[in-house]
Design an enzyme around this catalytic site. Structure first.
Site, PDB file in Angstrom:
ATOM      1  N   HIS A 129       0.859  -1.190   0.000  1.00  0.00           N
ATOM      2  CA  HIS A 129       0.000   0.000   0.000  1.00  0.00           C
ATOM      3  C   HIS A 129       0.897   1.242   0.000  1.00  0.00           C
ATOM      4  O   HIS A 129       1.917   1.262   0.691  1.00  0.00           O
ATOM      5  CB  HIS A 129      -0.906   0.004   1.244  1.00  0.00           C
ATOM      6  CG  HIS A 129      -1.925   1.107   1.231  1.00  0.00           C
ATOM      7  ND1 HIS A 129      -1.614   2.396   1.612  1.00  0.00           N
ATOM      8  CD2 HIS A 129      -3.231   1.125   0.853  1.00  0.00           C
ATOM      9  CE1 HIS A 129      -2.701   3.159   1.475  1.00  0.00           C
ATOM     10  NE2 HIS A 129      -3.695   2.406   1.021  1.00  0.00           N
ATOM     11  N   GLU A 131       0.843   4.051   1.409  1.00  0.00           N
ATOM     12  CA  GLU A 131       1.156   4.638   2.721  1.00  0.00           C
ATOM     13  C   GLU A 131       2.227   3.823   3.443  1.00  0.00           C
ATOM     14  O   GLU A 131       3.149   4.373   4.039  1.00  0.00           O
ATOM     15  CB  GLU A 131      -0.103   4.741   3.597  1.00  0.00           C
ATOM     16  CG  GLU A 131       0.189   5.500   4.887  1.00  0.00           C
ATOM     17  CD  GLU A 131      -0.941   5.462   5.904  1.00  0.00           C
ATOM     18  OE1 GLU A 131      -0.645   5.424   7.109  1.00  0.00           O
ATOM     19  OE2 GLU A 131      -2.118   5.477   5.494  1.00  0.00           O
ATOM     20  N   SER A 228      -8.880   1.516  -2.124  1.00  0.00           N
ATOM     21  CA  SER A 228      -8.919   2.376  -0.940  1.00  0.00           C
ATOM     22  C   SER A 228      -8.935   1.516   0.315  1.00  0.00           C
ATOM     23  O   SER A 228      -9.908   0.811   0.585  1.00  0.00           O
ATOM     24  CB  SER A 228     -10.170   3.260  -0.985  1.00  0.00           C
ATOM     25  OG  SER A 228     -10.478   3.759   0.291  1.00  0.00           O
TER      26      SER A 228
END
Length: 316
Positions: A129, A131, A228
């Site tokens: 991911h 992040e 998401s």
């Protein structure tokens, strides 16, 4: 034709969080200041509708800095980037604006502080991911170990069991993370955690709202993108809280009406990067088929606001 009655339990809070609002505003202000095109490394937030809207205004989305020319501004997405990215941009003398969510930046600072104190970091997050990649990229290779499940904790090889700290991705499931933290503390009693949970206020609030709705609803729809993280967690939280049909939809056209046949109540929410216009679209689609009553279930009030970087405030 008489329409079947349907109660829609609408989650509040839902949709855009302060970090997403700020990131979108950064792209819009950059376009105002420098004109099109402005380049954005990675989707600014994980939502196709939002990204397409910014493309129409002149933003060009790329995956890597190498795909950007030297002479146009580049914006880094709300998820954060490894340290090597701004360093490479500076080396090329590019104009760049960092739209990293301040709550993600807080985790970056935390990781650095622990590292300076000689601690090795364990990050609870999803492999790959953006992040997670950005946070792990704040420190040299091997300084941040990733765990995704309690089972991963058992196989961790650490440098020194007495010198460890953990951080988390900001968009995780509160309940799943608690299980991993428990496993970490059981195996490494000396491990240091954050003063305040890294999972952001918006993720936490949206999950609490879904938990309040789930027992009342025959089905739950979460408006959000398949990439998401926080939206996917809302689907899982809905299912774990007792709603048998909990699904993610991007737009009204994605709704599986046959699967909803016979429902009398529906829970509705949206991930932190989904705009309210998509919620309106979904509710309108239900109004065409049902006699809809909307009941807002509010579990928290949000009034968080983040400033845009100074370089853009000067022109705003």
């Amino acid at each position: 034709m008489t329409l079947t009655p349907l109660t829609i339990y609408l989650a509040a809070p839902r949709g855009f969080c302060a970090g997403v609002v700020r990131a979108i505003k950064i792209v819009e202000l950059a376009l105002e200041k420098w004109g099109a095109p402005v380049y954005v490394r990675h989707e600014i937030v994980h939502n196709k509708f939002v990204v397409d809207g910014l493309k129409d205004k002149g933003a060009i989305f790329v995956e890597e800095l190498d795909d950007c020319p030297d002479d146009r501004p580049v914006i880094f997405s709300a998820h954060g980037v490894p340290k090597t990215v701004p360093a490479a941009a500076a080396k090329r003398e590019m104009v760049y604006v960092d739209a990293t969510c301040p709550l993600v930046s807080k985790v970056h600072i935390e990781a650095e502080r622990h590292s300076q104190n000689g601690l090795q970091m364990v990050m609870i997050g999803h492999d790959g991911h953006p992040e997670t990649v950005g946070t792990m990229g704040q420190l040299p290779e091997g300084e941040v170990l990733l765990v995704e499940t309690p089972a991963d904790v058992a196989t961790l090889t650490v440098r020194d069991e007495e010198k460890l700290a953990y951080i988390t991705q900001t968009t995780l499931s509160i309940d799943d993370t608690a299980g991993i933290v428990e496993a970490l503390k059981a195996r490494f009693p000396a491990i240091i955690g954050p003063h305040k949970e890294d999972i952001c206020y918006a993720t936490t609030n949206r999950q609490h709202a879904v938990k309040a709705i789930a027992p009342k609803a025959d089905a739950i729809l979460v408006i959000g993108a398949p990439n998401s993280s926080n939206s996917k967690r809302l689907v899982e939280v809905g299912a774990a809280a007792g709603c048998q049909y909990s699904q993610l939809v991007q737009r009204a056209k994605d709704i599986d009406w046959r699967a909803l046949d016979g429902i009398k109540s529906l829970g509705l929410t949206a991930g932190a990067s989904a705009p309210e216009v998509l919620m309106d679209e979904v509710i309108a689609a239900f109004r065409e088929r049902y006699d809809v009553t909307v009941d807002i279930i509010e579990t928290a009030e949000e009034n968080v606001e983040f400033k845009v970087p100074r370089v853009l405030r000067e022109t705003a």
